[in-house]
Design an enzyme around this catalytic site. Structure first.
Site, PDB file in Angstrom:
ATOM      1  N   HIS A 308      91.736  57.837  61.031  1.00  0.00           N
ATOM      2  CA  HIS A 308      90.285  57.702  60.884  1.00  0.00           C
ATOM      3  C   HIS A 308      89.759  56.803  61.993  1.00  0.00           C
ATOM      4  CE1 HIS A 308      86.341  56.845  59.101  1.00  0.00           C
ATOM      5  NE2 HIS A 308      86.529  57.968  58.411  1.00  0.00           N
ATOM      6  N   ASP A 365      90.036  63.296  53.241  1.00  0.00           N
ATOM      7  CA  ASP A 365      90.162  64.759  53.282  1.00  0.00           C
ATOM      8  C   ASP A 365      91.552  65.233  52.884  1.00  0.00           C
ATOM      9  OD1 ASP A 365      87.513  65.334  54.137  1.00  0.00           O
ATOM     10  OD2 ASP A 365      88.055  64.443  56.048  1.00  0.00           O
TER      11      ASP A 365
HETATM   12  N1  CMC Z   1      98.306  63.252  63.793  1.00  0.00           N
HETATM   13  C1  CMC Z   1      99.107  62.792  64.774  1.00  0.00           C
HETATM   14  N2  CMC Z   1      98.751  61.833  65.663  1.00  0.00           N
HETATM   15  C2  CMC Z   1      97.539  61.317  65.531  1.00  0.00           C
HETATM   16  C3  CMC Z   1      96.632  61.744  64.524  1.00  0.00           C
HETATM   17  C4  CMC Z   1      97.074  62.737  63.633  1.00  0.00           C
HETATM   18  N3  CMC Z   1      96.265  63.156  62.646  1.00  0.00           N
HETATM   19  N4  CMC Z   1      95.474  61.064  64.644  1.00  0.00           N
HETATM   20  C5  CMC Z   1      95.619  60.236  65.688  1.00  0.00           C
HETATM   21  N5  CMC Z   1      96.864  60.383  66.242  1.00  0.00           N
HETATM   22  C6  CMC Z   1      97.424  59.597  67.334  1.00  0.00           C
HETATM   23  C7  CMC Z   1      96.846  60.019  68.677  1.00  0.00           C
HETATM   24  O1  CMC Z   1      97.639  61.014  69.284  1.00  0.00           O
HETATM   25  C8  CMC Z   1      96.889  58.712  69.426  1.00  0.00           C
HETATM   26  O2  CMC Z   1      98.227  58.481  69.818  1.00  0.00           O
HETATM   27  P1  CMC Z   1      98.542  57.661  71.201  1.00  0.00           P
HETATM   28  O3  CMC Z   1      97.983  56.281  70.997  1.00  0.00           O
HETATM   29  O4  CMC Z   1     100.030  57.695  71.344  1.00  0.00           O
HETATM   30  O5  CMC Z   1      97.820  58.402  72.297  1.00  0.00           O
HETATM   31  C9  CMC Z   1      96.551  57.654  68.361  1.00  0.00           C
HETATM   32  O6  CMC Z   1      97.011  58.248  67.136  1.00  0.00           O
HETATM   33  C10 CMC Z   1      95.064  57.316  68.259  1.00  0.00           C
HETATM   34  O7  CMC Z   1      94.319  58.542  68.146  1.00  0.00           O
HETATM   35  P2  CMC Z   1      92.766  58.707  68.517  1.00  0.00           P
HETATM   36  O8  CMC Z   1      92.471  60.147  68.663  1.00  0.00           O
HETATM   37  O9  CMC Z   1      92.448  57.804  69.672  1.00  0.00           O
HETATM   38  O10 CMC Z   1      92.073  58.094  67.240  1.00  0.00           O
HETATM   39  P3  CMC Z   1      90.541  58.295  66.825  1.00  0.00           P
HETATM   40  O11 CMC Z   1      90.186  57.096  66.071  1.00  0.00           O
HETATM   41  O12 CMC Z   1      89.723  58.628  68.018  1.00  0.00           O
HETATM   42  O13 CMC Z   1      90.581  59.600  65.927  1.00  0.00           O
HETATM   43  C11 CMC Z   1      90.570  61.046  64.074  1.00  0.00           C
HETATM   44  C12 CMC Z   1      90.383  59.603  64.569  1.00  0.00           C
HETATM   45  C13 CMC Z   1      90.214  61.106  62.581  1.00  0.00           C
HETATM   46  C14 CMC Z   1      89.641  61.997  64.838  1.00  0.00           C
HETATM   47  C15 CMC Z   1      92.062  61.446  64.268  1.00  0.00           C
HETATM   48  O14 CMC Z   1      92.906  60.546  63.609  1.00  0.00           O
HETATM   49  C16 CMC Z   1      92.334  62.881  63.836  1.00  0.00           C
HETATM   50  O15 CMC Z   1      92.149  63.788  64.637  1.00  0.00           O
HETATM   51  N6  CMC Z   1      92.804  63.095  62.558  1.00  0.00           N
HETATM   52  C17 CMC Z   1      93.026  64.409  62.042  1.00  0.00           C
HETATM   53  C18 CMC Z   1      91.710  65.059  61.590  1.00  0.00           C
HETATM   54  C19 CMC Z   1      91.176  64.480  60.294  1.00  0.00           C
HETATM   55  O16 CMC Z   1      91.884  64.269  59.334  1.00  0.00           O
HETATM   56  N7  CMC Z   1      89.860  64.240  60.265  1.00  0.00           N
HETATM   57  C20 CMC Z   1      89.155  63.696  59.089  1.00  0.00           C
HETATM   58  C21 CMC Z   1      88.743  62.278  59.312  1.00  0.00           C
HETATM   59  S1  CMC Z   1      87.999  61.527  57.857  1.00  0.00           S
HETATM   60  C22 CMC Z   1      86.415  62.258  57.785  1.00  0.00           C
HETATM   61  C23 CMC Z   1      85.306  61.371  57.384  1.00  0.00           C
HETATM   62  O17 CMC Z   1      85.434  60.163  57.201  1.00  0.00           O
HETATM   63  O18 CMC Z   1      84.176  61.881  57.281  1.00  0.00           O
END
Ligand code: CMC
Length: 426
Positions: A308, A365
């Site tokens: 998240h 989710d």
């Molecule tokens: N699976 C595997 N690796 C992950 C995931 C995941 N779901 N999410 C983040 N990472 C890794 C990413 O590869 C990165 O690794 P590194 O530091 O080695 O490059 C690190 O964790 C940080 O990721 P980020 O993309 O910079 O993190 P973010 O805060 O920008 O993204 C997120 C948050 C929710 C978009 C992401 O975690 C994601 O894509 N999750 C899966 C989709 C999901 O479940 N979305 C629903 C979110 S809750 C909705 C709401 O609150 O309304």
């Protein structure tokens, strides 16, 4: 408010500028840069608003590090466990939790407005089978202003109240109709003897002259999902609603904009992706393969329902939903392969160094998708469920902005990177 300031020095001309620091009641302070352009001749740049507070608000507080979410000062776990969705809606819209009497009166006001004008059915009739329920719902909400245009004086307290009750009451009916029409099913009218959430489930699942026999845990599970989605401060759809409010647009138009923003798969569509991914993995013996893919830097695969942007230790909404999911599955006697797949993923991810190091915990989710599926709600309705939950939050945010003494139209500027003036060729 503190009198502290922040000083910014421009090393191009060595000039310094001072900006006041405003303190929050709890959480990070902000730098007031509203005079920044006037003083410096420059804009600030913050794509995606990662460091920008776009408004002042008294509604919802999130502390991502501590995994805390509060609506008007009440912890989300307390509201989800001890109160109903309509208690929470009342809290968001009226600043305080209702007394038993106030709640009863509010439930009555919502119930009596749950029918929609019969004319809306003609609009719904014109959509083809298989039209997405979110598209139908969005059109239906926009159309409300063509049927209910008698309460458009939103500065008037009574008229605001009428409009607010009307939207909260009619969205579930429009949502259920959207599903029935998109599947060519007969619509089920609201039942004035049923509570808010039971009535919605009935409109979704029943057939004419036959009610669905719902267990209390099914109603509690969906009611909790509504409560946990009721507001989430300045997320993308709420920002869309506030942007429309800043133009003095009518609330029906603002809510329709919120629905449009929520439809995106980066926002309200994630729980549907969780279920699709679990179905793709299919069996417990394939989980390790997909965990390895999620950890592989050369693979774009991500575990849906994990991680998240704001919550880095745990998502407090997920903690509540995990308990409800367990209760629901036990009471309904559900032990599908999909649930087993989800449980194995959860177990591995919570103990795996890759996920722990990056603060990747199951988010709301991850659990809501499985709960909605257990409630026999089809995947294309997941975002619609989110809309029903988020509606009181949108109205509260719309109202908070509209009631400000002065409302500034939302009008960001840009860093222009296109061509400089070109010489026309004659
Ligand atoms: N699976 C595997 N690796 C992950 C995931 C995941 N779901 N999410 C983040 N990472 C890794 C990413 O590869 C990165 O690794 P590194 O530091 O080695 O490059 C690190 O964790 C940080 O990721 P980020 O993309 O910079 O993190 P973010 O805060 O920008 O993204 C997120 C948050 C929710 C978009 C992401 O975690 C994601 O894509 N999750 C899966 C989709 C999901 O479940 N979305 C629903 C979110 S809750 C909705 C709401 O609150 O309304």
């Amino acid at each position: 408010m503190s009198k502290d300031i922040i000083t910014i020095t421009n090393n191009r001309d060595n000039k310094s500028y001072e900006f006041p620091i405003l303190d929050a009641s709890v959480g990070p302070s902000v730098v007031d840069i509203s005079t920044f352009y006037k003083e410096t001749g420059m804009f600030t740049y913050d794509e995606g608003y990662t460091s920008t507070a776009s408004c002042q608000s008294k509604i919802t507080y999130i502390d991502g590090g501590a995994g805390k979410l509060m609506y008007r000062g009440y912890d989300i776990a307390y509201l989800a466990k001890e109160k109903t969705f309509l208690d929470t809606a009342y809290l968001l819209l009226h600043d305080d939790l209702p007394s038993a009497e106030q709640l009863k009166a509010y439930e009555g006001e919502i119930t009596k407005r749950s029918f929609v004008n019969e004319g809306i059915k003609k609009l719904f009739d014109s959509f083809p089978d298989q039209a997405h329920p979110m598209a139908i719902l969005s059109a239906g909400v926009s159309a409300l202003s063509t049927f209910y245009f008698d309460h458009l004086e939103i500065d008037d307290k009574d008229e605001y109240q009428e409009m607010s009750n009307r939207i909260v009451a009619k969205i579930p009916t429009l949502a259920a109709f959207s599903y029935r029409y998109s599947n060519g099913l007969p619509i089920i009218y609201p039942d004035m003897n049923k509570g808010f959430t039971e009535n919605f489930l009935n409109m979704l699942r029943a057939y004419p002259h036959s009610y669905v026999d719902l267990k209390p845990i099914e109603i509690k599970a969906l009611d909790t999902i509504f409560t946990l989605h009721a507001d989430h401060e300045q997320n993308a759809s709420t920002t869309a609603v506030r942007n429309l409010a800043s133009t003095m647009a009518h609330p029906y138009a603002a809510i329709a904009a919120g629905i449009g923003a929520l439809w995106g798969r980066s926002h309200g569509g994630a729980n549907e992706s969780v279920i699709r991914q679990l179905e793709m993995i299919g069996t417990v013996d394939r989980v390790d393969e997909f965990i390895a893919k999620a950890k592989d830097k050369n693979d774009s695969f991500r575990l849906m329902g994990f991680g998240h942007r704001v919550y880095k230790n745990f998502d407090p909404r997920a903690t509540v939903l995990k308990e409800i999911r367990n209760e629901l599955m036990t009471e309904l006697g559900i032990s599908s392969e999909l649930v087993a797949v989800a449980e194995k993923i959860e177990k591995i991810a919570l103990s795996d160094e890759y996920f722990i190091k990056r603060g990747l915990y199951p988010n709301i989710d991850f659990y809501s998708g499985l709960i909605l599926q257990a409630l026999k709600i089809p995947k294309e309705m997941f975002a619609v469920i989110f809309v029903i939950g988020r509606t009181p939050g949108w109205i509260a945010q719309w109202s908070e902005l509209s009631k400000q003494k002065t409302v500034k139209i939302a009008r960001p500027r840009q860093l222009y990177t296109g061509p400089t003036e070109r010489t026309p060729e004659y």
